[in-house]
Design a protein around this motif. Structure first.
Motif, PDB file in Angstrom:
ATOM      1  N   ARG A 153       0.583  -1.492   0.151  1.00 65.45           N
ATOM      2  CA  ARG A 153       0.033   0.167  -0.392  1.00 65.45           C
ATOM      3  C   ARG A 153       1.286   1.372  -0.051  1.00 65.45           C
ATOM      4  NH1 ARG A 153      -3.702  -0.064   4.427  1.00 65.45           N
ATOM      5  NH2 ARG A 153      -2.317  -2.351   5.332  1.00 65.45           N
ATOM      6  N   LEU A 198       2.497   1.581  -3.637  1.00 72.39           N
ATOM      7  CA  LEU A 198       1.226   2.123  -4.739  1.00 72.39           C
ATOM      8  C   LEU A 198       0.980   3.771  -4.130  1.00 72.39           C
ATOM      9  CD1 LEU A 198      -1.519  -1.093  -3.933  1.00 72.39           C
ATOM     10  CD2 LEU A 198       0.206  -0.086  -6.071  1.00 72.39           C
ATOM     11  N   PHE A 199       0.564   4.136  -3.435  1.00 71.25           N
ATOM     12  CA  PHE A 199       0.386   5.571  -2.625  1.00 71.25           C
ATOM     13  C   PHE A 199       1.750   6.101  -3.552  1.00 71.25           C
ATOM     14  CE2 PHE A 199       1.583   8.898   0.272  1.00 71.25           C
ATOM     15  CZ  PHE A 199       0.010  10.144   0.311  1.00 71.25           C
ATOM     16  N   ARG A 221       3.975   5.571  -5.999  1.00 74.24           N
ATOM     17  CA  ARG A 221       3.997   5.554  -7.376  1.00 74.24           C
ATOM     18  C   ARG A 221       3.610   6.335  -7.542  1.00 74.24           C
ATOM     19  NH1 ARG A 221       1.349   0.561  -9.296  1.00 74.24           N
ATOM     20  NH2 ARG A 221      -0.517   2.119  -9.260  1.00 74.24           N
ATOM     21  N   ASP A 222       1.482   6.447  -6.948  1.00 73.32           N
ATOM     22  CA  ASP A 222       0.433   7.468  -7.598  1.00 73.32           C
ATOM     23  C   ASP A 222       0.591   9.281  -7.501  1.00 73.32           C
ATOM     24  OD1 ASP A 222      -0.865   4.858  -8.268  1.00 73.32           O
ATOM     25  OD2 ASP A 222      -1.878   4.777  -6.576  1.00 73.32           O
ATOM     26  N   GLU A 223       1.228   8.903  -5.863  1.00 73.03           N
ATOM     27  CA  GLU A 223       1.080  10.886  -5.259  1.00 73.03           C
ATOM     28  C   GLU A 223       2.561  10.972  -7.034  1.00 73.03           C
ATOM     29  OE1 GLU A 223       0.368  12.668  -3.553  1.00 73.03           O
ATOM     30  OE2 GLU A 223      -1.752  11.032  -3.843  1.00 73.03           O
ATOM     31  N   ASP A 229       3.405   9.914  -9.970  1.00 74.63           N
ATOM     32  CA  ASP A 229       2.560  10.013 -10.944  1.00 74.63           C
ATOM     33  C   ASP A 229       2.052  11.297 -11.188  1.00 74.63           C
ATOM     34  OD1 ASP A 229       3.933   7.446 -12.531  1.00 74.63           O
ATOM     35  OD2 ASP A 229       2.380   6.125 -11.700  1.00 74.63           O
ATOM     36  N   THR A 230       0.500  11.384 -10.624  1.00 73.43           N
ATOM     37  CA  THR A 230       0.175  12.813 -10.083  1.00 73.43           C
ATOM     38  C   THR A 230       0.669  13.764 -10.561  1.00 73.43           C
ATOM     39  OG1 THR A 230      -1.589  11.678  -8.649  1.00 73.43           O
ATOM     40  CG2 THR A 230      -1.519  13.911  -8.927  1.00 73.43           C
TER      41      THR A 230
END
Length: 82
Positions: free
Chosen positions: A28, A31-32, A34-36, A38-39
């Motif tokens: 988790r 994923l956090f 990676r997503d941040e 990317d954003t």
């Protein structure tokens, strides 16, 4: 089955369950990150490297440099780098 065997089995189950929880938390967190990244348009690798450094520094401050060295050596061995 003897009571000592039950204790061993319970301890093994607890370690397996703890490892599953640790793996889930790590997944988790990744994923956090990676997503941040990317954003915000930041390279994921750079964020991970900086995060790992920060974790090592915090661990060093809390547990001492020798403990950090042990952990990094363990990681190196698992990656076949040492």
């Amino acid at each position: 089955m003897s009571s000592s065997e039950n204790v061993v089995q319970l301890e093994q189950f607890k370690r397996q369950n703890d490892q599953q929880l640790i793996d889930d938390i790590g997944a988790r967190a990744f994923l956090f990150i990676r997503d941040e990244a990317d954003t915000l348009g930041v390279p994921v690798k750079d964020v991970i490297v900086e995060h790992m450094l920060g974790l090592a520094l915090v661990m060093g401050a809390v547990e001492g440099k020798d403990e950090v060295k042990k952990v990094l050596d363990k990681i190196g061995k698992q990656l076949n780098c040492v």
